[in-house]
Scaffold this motif. Structure first.
Motif, short mmCIF file in Angstrom:
data_model
loop_
_atom_site.label_atom_id
_atom_site.label_comp_id
_atom_site.label_asym_id
_atom_site.label_seq_id
_atom_site.Cartn_x
_atom_site.Cartn_y
_atom_site.Cartn_z
N ASN A 91 -2.11 12.71 5.18
CA ASN A 91 -3.35 12.08 5.05
C ASN A 91 -3.52 10.99 6.16
O ASN A 91 -4.37 10.61 6.41
CB ASN A 91 -3.15 11.44 3.69
N TYR A 92 -2.35 10.74 6.82
CA TYR A 92 -2.53 9.72 7.97
C TYR A 92 -1.80 10.30 9.21
O TYR A 92 -0.78 9.53 9.61
CB TYR A 92 -1.91 8.49 7.42
N PRO A 93 -1.99 11.35 9.60
CA PRO A 93 -1.36 11.92 10.85
C PRO A 93 -1.36 10.87 11.93
O PRO A 93 -0.60 10.99 12.82
CB PRO A 93 -2.08 13.31 11.18
N LEU A 94 -2.39 10.10 12.09
CA LEU A 94 -2.74 9.18 13.44
C LEU A 94 -1.02 8.50 13.40
O LEU A 94 -0.77 7.99 14.40
CB LEU A 94 -3.81 8.25 13.01
N LEU A 95 -0.68 7.81 12.04
CA LEU A 95 0.44 7.01 11.90
C LEU A 95 1.64 7.83 12.38
O LEU A 95 2.34 7.30 13.13
CB LEU A 95 0.68 6.49 10.20
N THR A 96 1.71 9.31 12.09
CA THR A 96 2.82 9.91 12.47
C THR A 96 2.95 9.86 13.69
O THR A 96 4.02 9.84 14.57
CB THR A 96 2.62 11.16 11.71
N GLN A 97 1.95 10.41 14.59
CA GLN A 97 1.62 10.55 16.04
C GLN A 97 2.09 9.20 16.48
O GLN A 97 2.96 9.17 17.62
CB GLN A 97 0.29 10.68 16.35
N ALA A 98 1.68 7.89 16.23
CA ALA A 98 2.08 6.66 16.85
C ALA A 98 3.61 6.61 16.61
O ALA A 98 4.28 6.05 17.66
CB ALA A 98 1.35 5.79 16.12
N ILE A 99 4.16 6.61 15.28
CA ILE A 99 5.61 6.44 15.17
C ILE A 99 6.49 7.33 16.23
O ILE A 99 7.52 7.12 17.14
CB ILE A 99 5.94 6.61 13.77
N LEU A 100 6.01 8.67 16.11
CA LEU A 100 6.68 9.47 17.02
C LEU A 100 6.67 9.46 18.58
O LEU A 100 7.48 9.67 19.27
CB LEU A 100 6.16 11.00 16.89
N ALA A 101 5.55 8.54 19.00
CA ALA A 101 5.40 8.22 20.47
C ALA A 101 6.14 6.82 20.75
O ALA A 101 6.38 6.42 21.81
CB ALA A 101 3.75 7.87 20.59
N GLY A 102 6.58 6.25 19.67
CA GLY A 102 7.06 4.84 19.97
C GLY A 102 8.50 4.57 20.27
O GLY A 102 8.72 3.58 21.20
N ALA A 103 9.38 5.72 20.07
CA ALA A 103 10.63 5.40 20.50
C ALA A 103 11.53 6.66 20.32
O ALA A 103 11.02 7.81 19.93
CB ALA A 103 11.39 4.50 19.48
N SER A 104 12.87 6.66 20.76
CA SER A 104 13.69 7.86 20.64
C SER A 104 13.99 8.08 19.09
O SER A 104 13.71 7.17 18.37
CB SER A 104 14.89 7.59 21.48
N GLY A 105 14.56 9.31 18.97
CA GLY A 105 14.87 9.78 17.65
C GLY A 105 16.02 8.75 17.04
O GLY A 105 16.03 8.31 16.04
N GLN A 106 16.82 8.46 17.94
CA GLN A 106 18.02 7.44 17.44
C GLN A 106 17.44 6.01 16.89
O GLN A 106 18.00 5.77 15.94
CB GLN A 106 19.07 7.30 18.66
N PHE A 232 -10.16 10.12 7.49
CA PHE A 232 -9.75 10.24 8.89
C PHE A 232 -8.85 11.31 9.28
O PHE A 232 -8.50 11.51 10.51
CB PHE A 232 -9.28 8.71 9.37
N ALA A 233 -8.23 11.85 8.11
CA ALA A 233 -7.10 12.74 8.72
C ALA A 233 -7.17 13.74 9.85
O ALA A 233 -6.38 14.01 10.53
CB ALA A 233 -6.43 13.17 7.30
N ALA A 234 -8.62 14.37 9.47
CA ALA A 234 -8.70 15.57 10.30
C ALA A 234 -9.42 15.22 11.93
O ALA A 234 -9.49 15.88 12.67
CB ALA A 234 -9.73 16.58 9.78
N THR A 235 -9.90 13.90 11.81
CA THR A 235 -10.44 13.44 13.03
C THR A 235 -9.90 12.17 13.28
O THR A 235 -10.73 11.14 13.46
CB THR A 235 -11.88 13.36 12.77
N SER A 236 -8.62 12.32 13.50
CA SER A 236 -7.90 11.09 14.40
C SER A 236 -6.85 11.38 15.37
O SER A 236 -6.37 12.50 15.57
CB SER A 236 -7.19 10.28 13.10
N TYR A 237 -6.48 10.46 16.25
CA TYR A 237 -5.59 10.69 17.45
C TYR A 237 -4.99 9.56 17.89
O TYR A 237 -5.83 8.42 18.04
CB TYR A 237 -6.30 11.61 18.87
N TYR A 238 -3.80 9.59 18.32
CA TYR A 238 -2.99 8.70 18.74
C TYR A 238 -2.82 8.77 20.25
O TYR A 238 -2.04 9.64 20.64
CB TYR A 238 -1.66 8.01 18.33
N LEU A 239 -3.28 8.15 21.41
CA LEU A 239 -3.06 8.43 22.60
C LEU A 239 -2.35 7.41 23.35
O LEU A 239 -2.64 6.02 23.05
CB LEU A 239 -4.54 8.53 23.39
#
Length: 340
Positions: A91-106, A232-239
């Protein structure tokens, strides 16, 4: 690191009450930012209240209240869990993209959602205790502290909303997405009262008090972050544009979300990172886009309008053009479901 006392809180009420007694106390959750700052002698709490075992980590659908149909994210949940949860990914893939872009896995495995919102600027003058900094030391006994970045090396610094007191930028990627998603933050105080803060009001521009990053009162605890239902789920993006592809802070980032009916834009949400003291909502760009055709020309029109108000510093003038192009690209990627 300076000496401090340590308390492990058993519940939210005792944690809040303990912190409220001491103006120099801090909550400790994941510690991924606070402990670094303590090691550098930037933060100097004399007491830490460990809240890591309070629960407050659940991610769940909201079934009543003003955000019904949305999702609640526990303030003490880990960034990794938020990014990977099925409700967020679907429902909020934009948030997933932003978190994954934010820092290392650790770091994502340790950092909490509430703590992510409270991380402090990565301005090198803020971290260097030998340099004047209004954010780190606003009230020196021998007079005003000053902003070393204002006339220093300010390539990474703000182009919106800055003052002569402070030109630092806010570092979180997660928060940029939350700003675009119209999130709200639930907090609780020492009296047991709870309040909700809209995300646009949660962080502050520097004004005359750059040492204050948020509008939280001392002792208030972030219990949850709520995301309203949207289309917004299908039409969102984090750059995220950065100097290197691996772990690095944004030069400019854009969270873009569109709701489109046919070829017309019904709703638009745009937030930017790396450009201001808080996540910067591109309200002018959003207003221009509503009712327009979803075309590259209109995306450029909106980006031009937003970036016209930018006030670059000596070394970051490139951010104006970079921001313009990033808005356009993020909107195009959002429209295409994340595809170029």
């Amino acid at each position: 690191m300076r000496p401090f006392t340590y308390t492990r809180a058993k519940d939210a009420t005792s944690a809040i009450n303990q912190l409220a007694k001491n103006p120099n106390a801090k909550f400790l959750a994941g510690g991924t930012n606070l402990l670094d700052l303590m090691k550098e002698d930037v933060e100097r709490p004399n007491e830490l209240v460990d809240i890591s075992e309070l629960g407050l980590s659940e991610i769940k659908a909201i079934t009543n209240g003003p955000q019904i149909g949305g999702v609640s994210i526990g303030g003490l949940g880990k960034n990794t869990d938020a990014a990977n949860h099925s409700l967020i990914r679907q429902n909020y893939p934009l948030l997933t993209q932003a978190i994954l872009a934010g820092a290392s896995g650790q770091i994502r495995n340790m950092a909490t959602n509430g703590g992510n919102l409270l991380q402090r600027t990565r301005c090198p003058y803020f971290y260097e205790v030998a340099m004047p900094c209004n954010k780190r030391q606003p009230n020196r006994n021998d007079g005003p502290s000053g902003c070393s970045a204002l006339e220093g090396i300010n390539r990474m610094h703000a182009i919106f909303g800055w003052t002569e007191k402070c030109v630092a930028v806010y570092p979180s990627d997660m928060a940029v997405a939350l700003a675009a998603l119209d999130a709200v933050v639930n907090v609780r105080n020492a009296s047991g009262q709870e309040r909700t803060i809209s995300f646009t009001d949660f962080h502050r521009l520097p004004g005359d008090k750059p040492e204050q990053d948020t509008n939280l009162a001392h002792g208030e605890l972030i219990t949850a972050i709520e995301l309203p239902k949207n289309n917004f789920a299908a039409t969102s993006y984090y750059l995220k544009v950065r100097d290197r592809a691996s772990y690095a802070f944004a030069l400019v980032s854009v969270a873009a979300a569109l709701e489109v009916n046919g070829s017309k834009i019904v709703k638009a949400r745009i937030a930017m990172g790396g450009v201001a003291h808080k996540p910067w909502r591109a309200l002018k760009a959003e207003k221009i886009l509503v009712g327009k055709e979803a075309t590259a020309a209109n995306f450029k029109l909106a980006a031009d309008a937003e970036m016209a108000d930018a006030k670059p510093l000596e070394h970051n003038r490139f951010k104006v053009e970079l921001g313009n192009r990033s808005i356009v690209l993020a909107l195009q990627m959002a429209l295409n479901g994340g595809k170029a």
